[in-house]
Design an enzyme around this catalytic site. Structure first.
Site, PDB file in Angstrom:
ATOM      1  N   GLY A  54       0.813  -1.219   0.000  1.00  0.00           N
ATOM      2  CA  GLY A  54       0.000   0.000   0.000  1.00  0.00           C
ATOM      3  C   GLY A  54       0.842   1.263   0.000  1.00  0.00           C
ATOM      4  O   GLY A  54       0.435   2.292   0.503  1.00  0.00           O
ATOM      5  N   GLY A  55       2.041   1.165  -0.572  1.00  0.00           N
ATOM      6  CA  GLY A  55       2.813   2.403  -0.783  1.00  0.00           C
ATOM      7  C   GLY A  55       3.734   2.759   0.354  1.00  0.00           C
ATOM      8  O   GLY A  55       4.563   3.651   0.223  1.00  0.00           O
TER       9      GLY A  55
ATOM     10  N   GLU B  99      13.183  -2.387  -7.763  1.00  0.00           N
ATOM     11  CA  GLU B  99      12.552  -2.669  -9.057  1.00  0.00           C
ATOM     12  C   GLU B  99      12.788  -1.498 -10.006  1.00  0.00           C
ATOM     13  O   GLU B  99      12.978  -0.369  -9.555  1.00  0.00           O
ATOM     14  CB  GLU B  99      11.039  -2.847  -8.897  1.00  0.00           C
ATOM     15  CG  GLU B  99      10.614  -4.032  -8.091  1.00  0.00           C
ATOM     16  CD  GLU B  99       9.109  -4.080  -7.908  1.00  0.00           C
ATOM     17  OE1 GLU B  99       8.615  -5.167  -7.562  1.00  0.00           O
ATOM     18  OE2 GLU B  99       8.425  -3.053  -8.104  1.00  0.00           O
ATOM     19  N   LYS B 100      12.693  -1.762 -11.285  1.00  0.00           N
ATOM     20  CA  LYS B 100      12.655  -0.701 -12.296  1.00  0.00           C
ATOM     21  C   LYS B 100      11.409   0.131 -11.994  1.00  0.00           C
ATOM     22  O   LYS B 100      10.330  -0.441 -11.735  1.00  0.00           O
ATOM     23  CB  LYS B 100      12.561  -1.333 -13.690  1.00  0.00           C
ATOM     24  CG  LYS B 100      12.424  -0.321 -14.832  1.00  0.00           C
ATOM     25  CD  LYS B 100      13.721   0.392 -15.051  1.00  0.00           C
ATOM     26  CE  LYS B 100      13.572   1.491 -16.111  1.00  0.00           C
ATOM     27  NZ  LYS B 100      14.668   2.480 -15.978  1.00  0.00           N
TER      28      LYS B 100
ATOM     29  N   ARG C 105      -7.623 -11.930   0.106  1.00  0.00           N
ATOM     30  CA  ARG C 105      -8.865 -11.614   0.859  1.00  0.00           C
ATOM     31  C   ARG C 105      -9.902 -11.116  -0.138  1.00  0.00           C
ATOM     32  O   ARG C 105      -9.563 -10.842  -1.306  1.00  0.00           O
ATOM     33  CB  ARG C 105      -8.553 -10.497   1.867  1.00  0.00           C
ATOM     34  CG  ARG C 105      -8.183  -9.201   1.163  1.00  0.00           C
ATOM     35  CD  ARG C 105      -7.856  -8.049   2.084  1.00  0.00           C
ATOM     36  NE  ARG C 105      -7.727  -6.818   1.337  1.00  0.00           N
ATOM     37  CZ  ARG C 105      -6.604  -6.409   0.743  1.00  0.00           C
ATOM     38  NH1 ARG C 105      -5.517  -7.148   0.826  1.00  0.00           N
ATOM     39  NH2 ARG C 105      -6.553  -5.286   0.048  1.00  0.00           N
TER      40      ARG C 105
ATOM     41  N   VAL D 143     -12.558  -4.490  -1.065  1.00  0.00           N
ATOM     42  CA  VAL D 143     -13.648  -3.502  -1.018  1.00  0.00           C
ATOM     43  C   VAL D 143     -14.360  -3.483  -2.371  1.00  0.00           C
ATOM     44  O   VAL D 143     -15.580  -3.532  -2.458  1.00  0.00           O
ATOM     45  CB  VAL D 143     -13.070  -2.103  -0.703  1.00  0.00           C
ATOM     46  CG1 VAL D 143     -14.127  -1.015  -0.887  1.00  0.00           C
ATOM     47  CG2 VAL D 143     -12.479  -2.056   0.699  1.00  0.00           C
TER      48      VAL D 143
HETATM   49  C1  MV4 Z   1       5.431   0.620  -8.281  1.00  0.00           C
HETATM   50  C2  MV4 Z   1       5.176   1.754  -9.082  1.00  0.00           C
HETATM   51  C3  MV4 Z   1       6.012   1.955 -10.203  1.00  0.00           C
HETATM   52  N1  MV4 Z   1       7.026   1.100 -10.471  1.00  0.00           N
HETATM   53  N2  MV4 Z   1       6.439  -0.223  -8.573  1.00  0.00           N
HETATM   54  C4  MV4 Z   1       2.175   1.615  -4.884  1.00  0.00           C
HETATM   55  C5  MV4 Z   1       1.728   0.776  -3.744  1.00  0.00           C
HETATM   56  C6  MV4 Z   1       2.143  -0.583  -4.054  1.00  0.00           C
HETATM   57  N3  MV4 Z   1       0.987  -1.338  -4.488  1.00  0.00           N
HETATM   58  C7  MV4 Z   1       3.137  -0.502  -5.155  1.00  0.00           C
HETATM   59  N4  MV4 Z   1       2.974   0.815  -5.740  1.00  0.00           N
HETATM   60  C8  MV4 Z   1       3.674   1.167  -6.847  1.00  0.00           C
HETATM   61  N5  MV4 Z   1       4.682   0.352  -7.194  1.00  0.00           N
HETATM   62  C9  MV4 Z   1       7.226   0.031  -9.658  1.00  0.00           C
HETATM   63  N6  MV4 Z   1       8.245  -0.803  -9.937  1.00  0.00           N
HETATM   64  C10 MV4 Z   1       4.134   2.612  -8.739  1.00  0.00           C
HETATM   65  C11 MV4 Z   1       3.402   2.327  -7.614  1.00  0.00           C
HETATM   66  C12 MV4 Z   1       2.336   3.256  -7.272  1.00  0.00           C
HETATM   67  C13 MV4 Z   1       1.010   2.873  -7.420  1.00  0.00           C
HETATM   68  C14 MV4 Z   1       0.686   1.594  -7.845  1.00  0.00           C
HETATM   69  C15 MV4 Z   1      -0.651   1.278  -7.971  1.00  0.00           C
HETATM   70  C16 MV4 Z   1      -1.648   2.194  -7.683  1.00  0.00           C
HETATM   71  C17 MV4 Z   1      -1.325   3.434  -7.244  1.00  0.00           C
HETATM   72  C18 MV4 Z   1       0.014   3.809  -7.109  1.00  0.00           C
HETATM   73  C19 MV4 Z   1       0.344   5.084  -6.659  1.00  0.00           C
HETATM   74  C20 MV4 Z   1       1.660   5.418  -6.510  1.00  0.00           C
HETATM   75  C21 MV4 Z   1       2.664   4.500  -6.825  1.00  0.00           C
END
Ligand code: MV4
Length: 444
Positions: free
Chosen positions: A164-165, A200-201, A292, A295
């Site tokens: 969740g970031g 990660e990239k 799970r 929502v």
């Molecule tokens: C990332 C990404 C870009 N590149 N991983 C956000 C929370 C977690 N689920 C992983 N996330 C991200 N991982 C890489 N390699 C961008 C995000 C991301 C994001 C991902 C999905 C939905 C909303 C987001 C908001 C900010 C960053």
């Protein structure tokens, strides 16, 4: 089939589970904290047990108290909902030891998918595309620098115990990596008690598209189409929809097959979601697996006409799934209505609901636990309702959502309804032109 299910949760999801249990002729037990004494899930359940004061650690997260409630009511299964103990392997293990069926995957599945590195390794073995980067945990800053050069900047540092970031840092070039490394590890140690980091990239301006999956105890698995959850603010989903406006038939087939391969590979039992990041070239990469109900399961239910809670209960009771895949027949959108003030930085706005009018009509679904006179407690998350519209096309679903939002009256607290109305009027949103960056620039 189970005779009595205890729902170890609160709010709209507890109500959602109780409703399906009633339709299946299964008795229900609600648990509640003293702050939820007047909640609807307590009123709708056949039995209710107070499990403690408002703090979650002394109630909804308190395993001994929930086990005691199961014992005294003689429940033969427990549904964890989402959040709280829904992905807690210790809880699943204790249920197993006490002969109470945890309606969800096995403790081993929870363990495997709860750690981001192990989840990624599992997906690599299953042949699911993952984001290029470090093999496993980074041992030190020198290895981080080396992997970053091999991967190519920009890269992103992630906490293996995160999600969740939280515990993430984007690193645009080598000059930033030392500070990013130190602050990410500190945050991860403080937040999760585990400072393990991987790299990660960095996928720029991705979409968040997730695939609903289901697997049973006999090795059958299927996918139940996708949801686009890119409209998020600080990693909190605001709006979800199915199908994704970015999806093509080819991409849906490839992502669906990858999701099913993942389930088959780990013999996944239960309903789950595989989250992918999709870049602008329509390459998709595994991000996380949620073990799970989510929502936003509602939009999937509406586009394929399916009861996912019933599916969870049947799988837990040892009933085989058909194994056939499902593809969206309609278009559904969900707006999460939160008791927050969108004009005060989404500040929570708990309090008493003095007047309530809920929208209705063709293609409208409202999953909510609030009622006129109900007091929203300040102790839990601020979501008070999910408003879902379903129609033949995305444009019709948006128009229906706009109309329903304009009917929705919740007085006594501030809500995010005005924000959603503006979103439904936004040209980029209406065209389906959005990524996870949308909210960074959305002015309402
Ligand atoms: C990332 C990404 C870009 N590149 N991983 C956000 C929370 C977690 N689920 C992983 N996330 C991200 N991982 C890489 N390699 C961008 C995000 C991301 C994001 C991902 C999905 C939905 C909303 C987001 C908001 C900010 C960053």
């Amino acid at each position: 089939m189970f005779k009595k299910i205890l729902i170890a949760n609160r709010g709209e999801i507890a109500l959602r589970v109780i409703r399906t249990c009633k339709e299946m002729g299964i008795k229900t037990v609600a648990v509640y904290s003293t702050a939820d004494r007047e909640s609807l899930h307590v009123k709708f359940a056949d039995e209710a047990v107070c499990i403690g004061p408002p703090p979650s650690k002394e109630s909804y997260l308190n395993i001994p108290r929930i086990m005691a409630a199961i014992e005294i009511t003689n429940a033969d299964a427990v549904h964890p909902g989402y959040g709280f103990l829904s992905e807690n392997e210790k809880f699943a293990e204790i249920c197993l030891q006490h002969g109470v069926k945890f309606i969800g995957p096995t403790p081993d599945h929870l363990r495997k998918m709860g750690d981001k590195i192990t989840a990624k390794e599992t997906m690599i073995k299953a042949g699911v595309p993952v984001i290029p980067g470090s093999e496993g945990l980074l041992q030190n800053i020198d290895e981080a620098k080396k992997i970053a050069i091999e991967t190519g900047y920009p890269v992103i540092l992630k906490a293996t115990a995160g999600g969740g970031g939280k515990g993430m840092r984007i690193v645009w070039d080598e000059s930033e990596i030392q500070k990013a490394w130190e602050s990410a590890k500190m945050e991860a140690q403080a937040s999760f008690g585990n400072d393990g980091m991987y790299m990660e990239k960095y996928i720029e301006e991705p979409r968040h598209i997730e695939i609903q999956v289901a697997g049973d105890q006999y090795g059958n698995a299927c996918h139940l189409s996708e949801r686009d959850c890119s409209i998020q603010r600080r990693h909190q989903k605001l709006v979800e929809e199915s199908p994704s406006p970015f999806m093509t038939k080819v991409l849906r087939k490839k992502m669906g097959e990858a999701a099913v391969k993942a389930c088959t590979n780990i013999k996944y039992e239960g309903v789950g979601t595989i989250e992918f990041l999709v870049d602008k070239y329509r390459n998709f990469y595994f991000m996380e697996m949620n073990t799970r109900i989510q929502v936003e399961h509602t939009v999937t239910e509406e586009v394929i006409n399916y009861d996912l809670i019933q599916e969870q209960i049947k799988i837990a009771a040892g009933i085989a799934i058909s194994g056939k895949n499902y593809f969206p027949k309609l278009h559904a959108i969900e707006c999460r209505i939160n008791a927050e003030d969108p004009f005060q930085n989404f500040r929570p706005s708990p309090g008493k609901i003095t007047n309530l009018h809920t929208p209705g009509g063709h293609g409208i679904r409202v999953d909510s636990h609030i009622y006129s006179g109900y007091t929203i407690p300040p102790n839990y998350d601020s979501m008070v309702a999910k408003l879902i519209t379903v129609a033949q096309t995305r444009e019709e679903a948006i128009n229906k959502m706009h109309r329903a939002l304009s009917e929705y009256v919740i007085e006594g607290v501030k809500t995010t309804i005005p924000f959603h109305i503006k979103l439904m009027e936004n040209e980029q949103f209406k065209k389906g032109n959005f990524t996870t960056k949308f909210m960074d620039d959305f002015i309402y």
